[in-house]
Design an enzyme around this catalytic site. Structure first.
Site, PDB file in Angstrom:
ATOM      1  N   HIS A 122       0.829  -1.201   0.000  1.00 58.36           N
ATOM      2  CA  HIS A 122       0.000   0.000   0.000  1.00 58.36           C
ATOM      3  C   HIS A 122       0.869   1.259   0.000  1.00 58.36           C
ATOM      4  O   HIS A 122       1.915   1.319   0.646  1.00 58.36           O
ATOM      5  CB  HIS A 122      -0.950   0.016   1.200  1.00 58.36           C
ATOM      6  CG  HIS A 122      -0.276  -0.075   2.542  1.00 58.36           C
ATOM      7  ND1 HIS A 122       0.096   1.048   3.266  1.00 58.36           N
ATOM      8  CD2 HIS A 122       0.081  -1.133   3.303  1.00 58.36           C
ATOM      9  CE1 HIS A 122       0.649   0.661   4.410  1.00 58.36           C
ATOM     10  NE2 HIS A 122       0.655  -0.658   4.456  1.00 58.36           N
ATOM     11  N   ASP A 141       6.484   1.391   6.977  1.00 58.37           N
ATOM     12  CA  ASP A 141       5.137   0.895   6.702  1.00 58.37           C
ATOM     13  C   ASP A 141       4.463   1.734   5.634  1.00 58.37           C
ATOM     14  O   ASP A 141       3.700   2.636   5.952  1.00 58.37           O
ATOM     15  CB  ASP A 141       4.332   0.908   8.008  1.00 58.37           C
ATOM     16  CG  ASP A 141       2.987   0.215   7.890  1.00 58.37           C
ATOM     17  OD1 ASP A 141       2.762  -0.487   6.886  1.00 58.37           O
ATOM     18  OD2 ASP A 141       2.158   0.392   8.796  1.00 58.37           O
ATOM     19  N   GLU A 193      -5.205   0.825   2.594  1.00 60.78           N
ATOM     20  CA  GLU A 193      -4.934  -0.255   3.541  1.00 60.78           C
ATOM     21  C   GLU A 193      -5.012   0.236   4.974  1.00 60.78           C
ATOM     22  O   GLU A 193      -5.507  -0.462   5.857  1.00 60.78           O
ATOM     23  CB  GLU A 193      -3.557  -0.866   3.279  1.00 60.78           C
ATOM     24  CG  GLU A 193      -3.320  -2.215   3.947  1.00 60.78           C
ATOM     25  CD  GLU A 193      -2.794  -2.120   5.373  1.00 60.78           C
ATOM     26  OE1 GLU A 193      -2.816  -3.141   6.086  1.00 60.78           O
ATOM     27  OE2 GLU A 193      -2.349  -1.025   5.789  1.00 60.78           O
ATOM     28  N   GLU A 194      -4.547   1.464   5.205  1.00 59.62           N
ATOM     29  CA  GLU A 194      -4.532   2.018   6.558  1.00 59.62           C
ATOM     30  C   GLU A 194      -5.891   2.577   6.976  1.00 59.62           C
ATOM     31  O   GLU A 194      -6.084   2.926   8.134  1.00 59.62           O
ATOM     32  CB  GLU A 194      -3.478   3.126   6.661  1.00 59.62           C
ATOM     33  CG  GLU A 194      -2.043   2.689   6.391  1.00 59.62           C
ATOM     34  CD  GLU A 194      -1.471   1.816   7.488  1.00 59.62           C
ATOM     35  OE1 GLU A 194      -2.227   1.407   8.391  1.00 59.62           O
ATOM     36  OE2 GLU A 194      -0.261   1.539   7.459  1.00 59.62           O
ATOM     37  N   HIS A 225       3.797   3.558  12.609  1.00 59.83           N
ATOM     38  CA  HIS A 225       2.699   4.407  13.090  1.00 59.83           C
ATOM     39  C   HIS A 225       3.148   5.359  14.214  1.00 59.83           C
ATOM     40  O   HIS A 225       2.307   6.064  14.782  1.00 59.83           O
ATOM     41  CB  HIS A 225       1.496   3.581  13.566  1.00 59.83           C
ATOM     42  CG  HIS A 225       0.795   2.852  12.466  1.00 59.83           C
ATOM     43  ND1 HIS A 225      -0.510   2.429  12.571  1.00 59.83           N
ATOM     44  CD2 HIS A 225       1.202   2.466  11.238  1.00 59.83           C
ATOM     45  CE1 HIS A 225      -0.871   1.806  11.454  1.00 59.83           C
ATOM     46  NE2 HIS A 225       0.171   1.817  10.636  1.00 59.83           N
ATOM     47  N   GLU A 258       4.517  -5.932   4.319  1.00 66.44           N
ATOM     48  CA  GLU A 258       4.285  -5.396   5.662  1.00 66.44           C
ATOM     49  C   GLU A 258       5.528  -5.595   6.536  1.00 66.44           C
ATOM     50  O   GLU A 258       6.225  -6.607   6.417  1.00 66.44           O
ATOM     51  CB  GLU A 258       3.084  -6.084   6.312  1.00 66.44           C
ATOM     52  CG  GLU A 258       1.751  -5.734   5.705  1.00 66.44           C
ATOM     53  CD  GLU A 258       1.325  -4.300   5.962  1.00 66.44           C
ATOM     54  OE1 GLU A 258       1.950  -3.628   6.799  1.00 66.44           O
ATOM     55  OE2 GLU A 258       0.359  -3.847   5.319  1.00 66.44           O
ATOM     56  N   ASP A 309      -0.588   4.226   0.858  1.00 68.39           N
ATOM     57  CA  ASP A 309      -1.126   5.153   1.851  1.00 68.39           C
ATOM     58  C   ASP A 309      -0.423   4.972   3.196  1.00 68.39           C
ATOM     59  O   ASP A 309       0.075   3.899   3.525  1.00 68.39           O
ATOM     60  CB  ASP A 309      -2.634   4.991   2.007  1.00 68.39           C
ATOM     61  CG  ASP A 309      -3.051   3.608   2.482  1.00 68.39           C
ATOM     62  OD1 ASP A 309      -2.502   2.614   1.963  1.00 68.39           O
ATOM     63  OD2 ASP A 309      -3.925   3.514   3.369  1.00 68.39           O
TER      64      ASP A 309
END
Length: 383
Positions: free
Chosen positions: A74, A108, A142-143, A356, A171, A76
């Site tokens: 992803h 990520d 995805e997030e 994150h 991931e 995003d």
């Protein structure tokens, strides 16, 4: 040592920096997929943009025959939070003196995306007539809600009987060193949204009211202490967690409703249906007046053995000389949408220590190692 001077950066690191500098907060792709496709087209990939609602998705494929090895990921990223809390601006892609690449998405998972592309570039150059097909499935959702991303692309591919045999997701799976852990499955995730009904009233006249917080408390205690299963050789035991409780309008008012949100992370010893039945039985046993809605985020999936597991293990051993651990720990991933099609699914990416978080970063040299691992997996499966 890696440096901010692009003339001295590897191709993987250079692309990772370019991707990080694009502020692609969910569901905005910010041109990341177009950048990747510009590199893939030169290798003979045919790109197909699939936009669903506000989400950009890319399906890029080189070859028309099977088997198909797809890299999935992803573009995003999650929001940065207050930028003043970052040592390096979150979309700067700066590399510090210790060799760490900083920025939202470094781990990520824009670092993995860059490694996908450069691994393909080297592999195709060395093996222009490789067997089967190489594909990339990239989403910008995805997030976030994950409603218009990978799940929709997979539905499209399934509708035209276009199958993925092996899927490698970028991931961040690693713990202490890149490649020390690969995820060969994930637990299921089941959300429950419970509304318990009572009768609102004055706290001085409780006999005229019914407090739903009081009535639901024993049921919640029973749920929290329920034994769900032992787990198995591949998964830890199923867990139940309350994530939200809300009730009340003021200090002198007995609430009329109590809202409770909860989540199961469950293994293959249970199903979503069996868990739902057991919850309802507990609530009914406590004679509650309630409404209950369910949301199944994803069922558990597992790739316990097979060509992809062997290829990843061999690749990591070849590149690093180390063995890797198979694990199903952690949250969910888009693998939950791909595995039900029959594909073997694995997750292999950089260290996950800062994902994150403020000051997200990844060791720059790890991205080159990761790219070499991806290339070796291509060699193992398609050379």
């Amino acid at each position: 040592m890696p440096t901010t001077d692009s003339a001295q950066r590897s191709a993987t690191l250079d692309l990772a920096v370019d991707l990080i500098r694009r502020p692609s907060v969910t569901p905005d792709d910010a041109g990341c997929q177009q950048l990747m496709m510009s590199r893939l087209e030169a290798l003979g990939f045919k790109g197909e943009s699939m936009r669903f609602d506000d989400t950009d998705n890319l399906w890029a494929r080189k070859g028309s025959d099977g088997p198909v090895l797809a890299f999935a990921g992803h573009t995003d990223v999650v929001p940065t939070g207050p930028e003043k809390n970052w040592v390096h601006p979150p979309f700067s892609g700066e590399i510090d003196q210790d060799g760490y690449l900083h920025g939202r998405g470094a781990a990520d998972m824009k670092g993995s995306l860059a490694a996908f592309v450069t691994a393909c570039e080297r592999f195709v150059k060395q093996h222009p007539n490789h067997r089967g097909s190489i594909a990339l499935l990239i989403t910008s959702d995805e997030e976030g809600p994950a409603k218009n991303g990978t799940v929709k692309v997979v539905e499209t591919l399934e509708a035209r009987n276009e199958k993925i045999d092996w899927c490698l997701i970028g991931e961040p799976s690693s713990t202490d060193r890149v490649g020390d852990v690969i995820k060969n499955g994930r637990r299921g995730s089941l959300h429950g949204y419970l509304t318990v009904h009572g009768i609102q009233g004055h706290v001085a006249y409780p006999h005229l009211a019914e407090n739903p917080v009081h009535t639901v408390a024993p049921a919640l205690d029973a749920l929290a202490n329920e034994f769900w299963d032992h787990g198995n050789d591949f998964f830890p035991p199923t867990t139940f967690q309350i994530t939200k409780i809300e009730a009340g309008t003021g200090s002198n008012v007995i609430p009329g409703e109590c809202l409770v949100h909860f989540n199961f992370r469950y293994c293959t010893e249970n199903t979503a249906e069996s868990l739902e039945e057991r919850v309802v039985a507990i609530l009914d046993r406590h004679k509650l007046k309630y409404d209950l809605q369910w949301n199944l985020s994803g069922r558990p999936f597992l790739t316990d053995s097979g060509a992809l597991v062997s290829a990843a293990q061999n690749a990591i051993r070849t590149i690093t000389g180390e063995e890797t651990e198979l694990s199903t720990s952690g949250g969910t991933s888009d693998g939950r949408f791909i595995a039900p099609t029959g594909a073997q699914v694995l997750e292999l990416g950089p260290r996950n220590a800062t994902i994150h978080k403020v000051n997200e970063c990844v060791r720059a040299a790890d991205l080159d190692i990761l790219s070499e691992m991806y290339e070796q997996i291509l060699v193992e499966l398609l050379a």
